[in-house]
Design a protein around this motif. Structure first.
Motif, PDB file in Angstrom:
ATOM      1  N   ALA A 117      -8.707   3.521  -6.315  1.00 21.56           N
ATOM      2  CA  ALA A 117      -9.222   3.042  -5.031  1.00 21.56           C
ATOM      3  C   ALA A 117      -9.711   4.234  -4.223  1.00 21.56           C
ATOM      4  O   ALA A 117      -8.981   5.213  -4.053  1.00 21.56           O
ATOM      5  N   THR A 118     -10.936   4.150  -3.720  1.00 23.42           N
ATOM      6  CA  THR A 118     -11.559   5.261  -3.007  1.00 23.42           C
ATOM      7  C   THR A 118     -12.174   4.762  -1.709  1.00 23.42           C
ATOM      8  O   THR A 118     -12.920   3.773  -1.720  1.00 23.42           O
ATOM      9  N   PRO A 119     -11.896   5.422  -0.569  1.00 18.88           N
ATOM     10  CA  PRO A 119     -12.546   5.028   0.688  1.00 18.88           C
ATOM     11  C   PRO A 119     -14.053   5.233   0.615  1.00 18.88           C
ATOM     12  O   PRO A 119     -14.531   6.198   0.028  1.00 18.88           O
ATOM     13  N   LEU A 120     -14.784   4.319   1.236  1.00 22.54           N
ATOM     14  CA  LEU A 120     -16.239   4.420   1.309  1.00 22.54           C
ATOM     15  C   LEU A 120     -16.634   3.936   2.701  1.00 22.54           C
ATOM     16  O   LEU A 120     -17.036   2.807   2.894  1.00 22.54           O
ATOM     17  N   GLY A 121     -16.498   4.829   3.700  1.00 21.52           N
ATOM     18  CA  GLY A 121     -16.668   4.395   5.077  1.00 21.52           C
ATOM     19  C   GLY A 121     -15.583   3.391   5.428  1.00 21.52           C
ATOM     20  O   GLY A 121     -14.397   3.612   5.187  1.00 21.52           O
ATOM     21  N   ARG A 122     -15.986   2.248   5.971  1.00 22.75           N
ATOM     22  CA  ARG A 122     -15.025   1.192   6.304  1.00 22.75           C
ATOM     23  C   ARG A 122     -14.689   0.343   5.081  1.00 22.75           C
ATOM     24  O   ARG A 122     -13.844  -0.543   5.156  1.00 22.75           O
ATOM     25  N   LEU A 123     -15.374   0.585   3.974  1.00 22.69           N
ATOM     26  CA  LEU A 123     -15.143  -0.170   2.747  1.00 22.69           C
ATOM     27  C   LEU A 123     -14.185   0.587   1.842  1.00 22.69           C
ATOM     28  O   LEU A 123     -13.848   1.741   2.089  1.00 22.69           O
ATOM     29  N   GLN A 124     -13.730  -0.083   0.792  1.00 25.89           N
ATOM     30  CA  GLN A 124     -12.977   0.552  -0.272  1.00 25.89           C
ATOM     31  C   GLN A 124     -13.657   0.224  -1.602  1.00 25.89           C
ATOM     32  O   GLN A 124     -14.073  -0.917  -1.826  1.00 25.89           O
ATOM     33  N   ALA A 125     -13.813   1.222  -2.448  1.00 31.12           N
ATOM     34  CA  ALA A 125     -14.325   1.018  -3.806  1.00 31.12           C
ATOM     35  C   ALA A 125     -13.133   1.017  -4.748  1.00 31.12           C
ATOM     36  O   ALA A 125     -12.342   1.968  -4.749  1.00 31.12           O
ATOM     37  N   VAL A 126     -12.964  -0.047  -5.529  1.00 33.67           N
ATOM     38  CA  VAL A 126     -11.782  -0.208  -6.380  1.00 33.67           C
ATOM     39  C   VAL A 126     -12.212  -0.540  -7.805  1.00 33.67           C
ATOM     40  O   VAL A 126     -12.990  -1.473  -8.030  1.00 33.67           O
ATOM     41  N   THR A 127     -11.698   0.227  -8.760  1.00 31.72           N
ATOM     42  CA  THR A 127     -11.916  -0.058 -10.181  1.00 31.72           C
ATOM     43  C   THR A 127     -10.568  -0.342 -10.827  1.00 31.72           C
ATOM     44  O   THR A 127      -9.613   0.416 -10.631  1.00 31.72           O
ATOM     45  N   VAL A 128     -10.478  -1.433 -11.558  1.00 31.50           N
ATOM     46  CA  VAL A 128      -9.259  -1.773 -12.291  1.00 31.50           C
ATOM     47  C   VAL A 128      -9.625  -1.998 -13.752  1.00 31.50           C
ATOM     48  O   VAL A 128     -10.574  -2.714 -14.065  1.00 31.50           O
ATOM     49  N   ASP A 129      -8.871  -1.361 -14.633  1.00 37.42           N
ATOM     50  CA  ASP A 129      -9.066  -1.504 -16.074  1.00 37.42           C
ATOM     51  C   ASP A 129      -7.700  -1.820 -16.665  1.00 37.42           C
ATOM     52  O   ASP A 129      -6.760  -1.033 -16.510  1.00 37.42           O
ATOM     53  N   GLY A 130      -7.556  -2.978 -17.307  1.00 37.28           N
ATOM     54  CA  GLY A 130      -6.226  -3.310 -17.789  1.00 37.28           C
ATOM     55  C   GLY A 130      -6.197  -4.509 -18.711  1.00 37.28           C
ATOM     56  O   GLY A 130      -7.225  -5.080 -19.078  1.00 37.28           O
ATOM     57  N   ASP A 131      -4.970  -4.896 -19.079  1.00 34.48           N
ATOM     58  CA  ASP A 131      -4.746  -6.055 -19.923  1.00 34.48           C
ATOM     59  C   ASP A 131      -4.848  -7.316 -19.082  1.00 34.48           C
ATOM     60  O   ASP A 131      -5.108  -7.270 -17.891  1.00 34.48           O
ATOM     61  N   CYS A 132      -4.621  -8.464 -19.709  1.00 34.92           N
ATOM     62  CA  CYS A 132      -4.764  -9.731 -19.012  1.00 34.92           C
ATOM     63  C   CYS A 132      -3.773  -9.848 -17.852  1.00 34.92           C
ATOM     64  O   CYS A 132      -2.693  -9.258 -17.865  1.00 34.92           O
ATOM     65  N   LEU A 133      -4.172 -10.612 -16.833  1.00 32.13           N
ATOM     66  CA  LEU A 133      -3.280 -10.898 -15.714  1.00 32.13           C
ATOM     67  C   LEU A 133      -3.753 -12.162 -15.021  1.00 32.13           C
ATOM     68  O   LEU A 133      -4.878 -12.626 -15.198  1.00 32.13           O
ATOM     69  N   SER A 134      -2.878 -12.714 -14.205  1.00 33.82           N
ATOM     70  CA  SER A 134      -3.209 -13.861 -13.376  1.00 33.82           C
ATOM     71  C   SER A 134      -2.693 -13.592 -11.975  1.00 33.82           C
ATOM     72  O   SER A 134      -1.538 -13.181 -11.804  1.00 33.82           O
TER      73      SER A 134
END
Length: 338
Positions: free
Chosen positions: A55-72
């Motif tokens: 998760a990285t701040p981008l002004g008032r936004l947040q940029a989020v990358t998730v890489d993983g196994d299955c989830l609900s």
């Protein structure tokens, strides 16, 4: 619980299971998801092989990358009502895998390249049944500028990569999220402001609106003006007249555009300046209050203190003393940002 594995060399946060013994990964992964995603019922496999969250701040936004196994992930009405920070919208690209999103009475089946939106203020369910990667922008609802009724129509309505706008948004969103941690602070702020216009176009596309249709056609103009205001907050000469002149519209029309915001143009400018000052007071404890005020266009420290107290119920110095200076992803902003 295994020890926290994070990269603290860059703004934001980074979690990974890769360095952990396999028996510890499931507990760590659930903990990382809970820390990032807040008020949500999360189900993950009994055996977690790998997972990362950035998760990285981008002004008032947040940029989020998730890489993983299955989830609900399930956000119920009870969880929404208990969460006092639900004013966030997530714009997400499914980069790998498949997914199912349920919100506002709709169910969307998603594949690689699909871009879609969900609103944290209402219940939803997001299911990712196999290994996946998502890239998301998490933004305050007021940034997108949609009415409640419009937001309820935009959720769970994906734009595919084979559509004209989806084909544009998919690589743009991927590049923006991937590069977020490498942008200089000023570039991050500009990128965040400029992306709002594209998101507004996306909302119009989903709603089937034409930019020429009143009154909603004016919303794109309003968003551009708000982005312009954000870019020029530091200018003490930023006035309604200067804004109208820069956008080739009358002062009367400018004030008309802001009627939907329940604030005059001047009040909007002051509100945004106060928000940026409040953020900087927490993030930069060694910078004087007068310097923070001056940076965001306040020419008088005394005037800044008065309007800050009127807005937040305490003086800037008092507010700064209550804050944790470490930047964190808001719990609601991260919720379901997988």
């Amino acid at each position: 619980m295994a020890p926290d594995v994070q990269d603290r060399s860059a703004p934001g946060s980074f979690h990974t299971t890769d360095a952990l013994p396999v028996p510890h990964r499931r507990a760590y992964w659930r903990g990382a998801l809970s820390e990032t995603f807040g008020a949500v019922n999360m189900t993950v496999p009994d055996e977690v092989y790998s997972g990362t969250i950035r998760a990285t701040p981008l002004g008032r936004l947040q940029a989020v990358t998730v890489d993983g196994d299955c989830l609900s992930a399930l956000r119920t009405r009870r969880l929404v009502s208990q969460d006092d920070q639900d004013e966030y919208v997530v714009v997400k690209l499914l980069d790998r895998g498949v997914a199912r999103l349920e919100q506002d009475g709709r169910e969307a089946l998603l594949g690689p390249g699909d871009v879609f939106v969900y609103d944290m203020a209402r219940p939803l369910k997001l299911t990712l049944p196999q290994h996946f990667r998502t890239k998301s922008l998490v933004l305050p609802r007021d940034v997108l500028g949609l009415r409640e009724s419009d937001m309820a129509q935009v959720t769970a309505c994906p734009l595919g990569p084979d559509t004209p706008l989806g084909g544009l948004l998919s690589p743009f969103l991927a590049g923006l999220v991937d590069g977020a941690r490498d942008y200089p602070p000023r570039t991050s702020e500009l990128m965040a402001r400029n992306v709002v216009d594209l998101l507004g176009v996306m909302a119009d596309e989903v709603l089937g609106r034409s930019a020429a249709e009143p009154p909603d056609g004016n919303r794109a103009v309003l968003l551009r003006i708000q982005a312009f205001i954000d870019r020029h907050l530091a200018d003490p000469d930023l006035t309604p007249r200067a804004i109208a002149r820069a956008h080739h519209i009358s002062l009367r029309h400018l004030h008309k555009l802001f009627e939907s915001e329940e604030a005059t143009v001047g009040r909007w400018i002051q509100r945004r300046r106060l928000q940026e000052c409040r953020r900087d007071l927490a993030l930069h404890p060694d910078v004087t209050i007068a310097a923070v005020a001056h940076r965001w266009g306040f020419t008088s420290a005394a005037h800044f203190s008065r309007v800050f107290r009127a807005a937040y119920g305490m003086a800037p110095r008092e507010w700064r003393g209550t804050q944790d200076p470490a930047p964190r992803l808001p719990s609601s902003a991260g919720t379901l940002a997988a």
